[in-house]
Design a protein around this motif. Structure first.
Motif, PDB file in Angstrom:
ATOM      1  N   ARG A 195       0.825  -1.215   0.000  1.00 36.36           N
ATOM      2  CA  ARG A 195       0.000   0.000   0.000  1.00 36.36           C
ATOM      3  C   ARG A 195       0.855   1.260   0.000  1.00 36.36           C
ATOM      4  NH1 ARG A 195      -4.508  -1.095   4.730  1.00 36.36           N
ATOM      5  NH2 ARG A 195      -5.329  -3.088   3.935  1.00 36.36           N
ATOM      6  N   ASN A 196       2.030   1.147   0.587  1.00 39.11           N
ATOM      7  CA  ASN A 196       2.912   2.313   0.683  1.00 39.11           C
ATOM      8  C   ASN A 196       4.010   2.302  -0.379  1.00 39.11           C
ATOM      9  OD1 ASN A 196       2.188   3.896   3.363  1.00 39.11           O
ATOM     10  ND2 ASN A 196       1.966   1.715   3.832  1.00 39.11           N
ATOM     11  N   SER A 221       1.608   4.942  10.852  1.00 35.43           N
ATOM     12  CA  SER A 221       1.884   6.343  11.182  1.00 35.43           C
ATOM     13  C   SER A 221       1.627   6.665  12.647  1.00 35.43           C
ATOM     14  CB  SER A 221       1.044   7.272  10.300  1.00 35.43           C
ATOM     15  OG  SER A 221      -0.347   7.040  10.503  1.00 35.43           O
TER      16      SER A 221
END
Length: 294
Positions: free
Chosen positions: A105-106, A284
């Motif tokens: 996803r990143n 995060s």
């Protein structure tokens, strides 16, 4: 914990019975990262009559490799060991699935670690590992090492039983692997070289708490995908986090609680950051290095 029948990782190796269960010593020439570092300090003080804080200072880089003479006798493999070995394979597979997806996803590529189950001692890129160290991750070979007897220690000495508590231990070490892939481990270790002992310990605490948070991130996504968490599981993981907090271990060792000597974080901090990960599921939210309050 619901795990039976789930996919098993092929990246687990069984080194039990490889001849490492005899006597001898251990010493780390490199730097390993593990949930059991302070457990080693506690047990070293208890067994050998050495101040646990002295051992902690050595393990944090203050005095070179630690040499401890051990005399261990090989023991028959119990049925519980085989179940726990199977659990290790399932949990590692689960972390692979979660972190592969999160890295994708990143825009990243997750490189899977290997998990080694051993007894007594084992050679690693960080030096010779020993059961007394507890579970640990070696950045040099990107592998995790665990002696299943550590789970008996968790249950009997630290009152932290349960399969989800065992899964938390593995997920914490995988969290260190994630840090290594992200380049965080090298940054911390480089900063520690030019830091005072107090500053180096503080950096170590932030690294360890982030690994706890990453373990929570894994649990969040694994449960959403596979409904693995049963009633009481989270409490078991929190009990494990509480039991191996620096303050709890220093009290159990009969010594004074010295926050400046902490290398893994207090019980409350470890619980807080694991909960932060499992509640949010967001990488995060695990930025311990910019957190004003741990």
């Amino acid at each position: 914990m619901r795990w039976e029948g789930n996919r098993e990782s092929e990246n687990v190796e069984d080194h039990r019975g490889d001849g490492g269960g005899g006597g001898g010593g251990f010493g780390f020439g490199g730097r390993s990262i593990g949930i059991g570092t302070i457990v080693l300090a506690l047990l070293g003080g208890w067994v050998f009559g050495v101040n646990p804080l002295t051992i902690l200072g050595l393990l944090s880089g203050g005095g070179g490799p630690v040499q401890v003479s051990e005399q261990q006798q090989p023991r028959p493999r119990a049925e519980a060991d085989d179940r726990e070995y199977k659990l290790m394979k399932v949990v590692l597979a689960d972390t692979e699935d979660v972190w592969q997806e999160l890295f994708r996803r990143n825009g990243g590529n997750y490189q899977m670690p290997k998990l080694n189950v051993f007894t007594g001692r084992i050679q690693t890129a960080c030096g010779q590992g020993a059961s007394a160290t507890g579970p640990f991750y070696c950045p040099g070979d990107r592998e995790i090492y665990i002696d299943l007897d550590f789970f008996r220690l968790m249950e009997r000495r630290f009152n932290a039983p349960g399969e989800f508590a065992q899964a938390y231990v593995v997920a914490h070490e995988v969290g260190h692997h994630v840090q290594n892939l992200m380049g965080l481990s090298d940054k911390v270790h480089n900063a520690q070289r030019n830091a005072s002992e107090r500053q180096a310990n503080a950096l170590s605490v932030r690294l360890e708490l982030q690994a706890d948070c990453f373990a929570g991130v894994w649990a969040h996504h694994a449960n959403r995908a596979r409904n693995i968490i049963e009633q009481g599981d989270v409490e078991a993981a929190l009990a494990a986090a509480t039991a191996i907090g620096d303050d709890a271990l220093q009290r159990q060792a009969g010594g004074q609680v010295v926050p400046d000597s902490f290398t893994h974080g207090s019980s409350a901090q470890r619980v807080r950051w694991f909960k932060r990960g499992i509640d949010s599921g967001e990488i995060s939210q695990c930025n311990t290095f910019e957190a004003r309050q741990l």
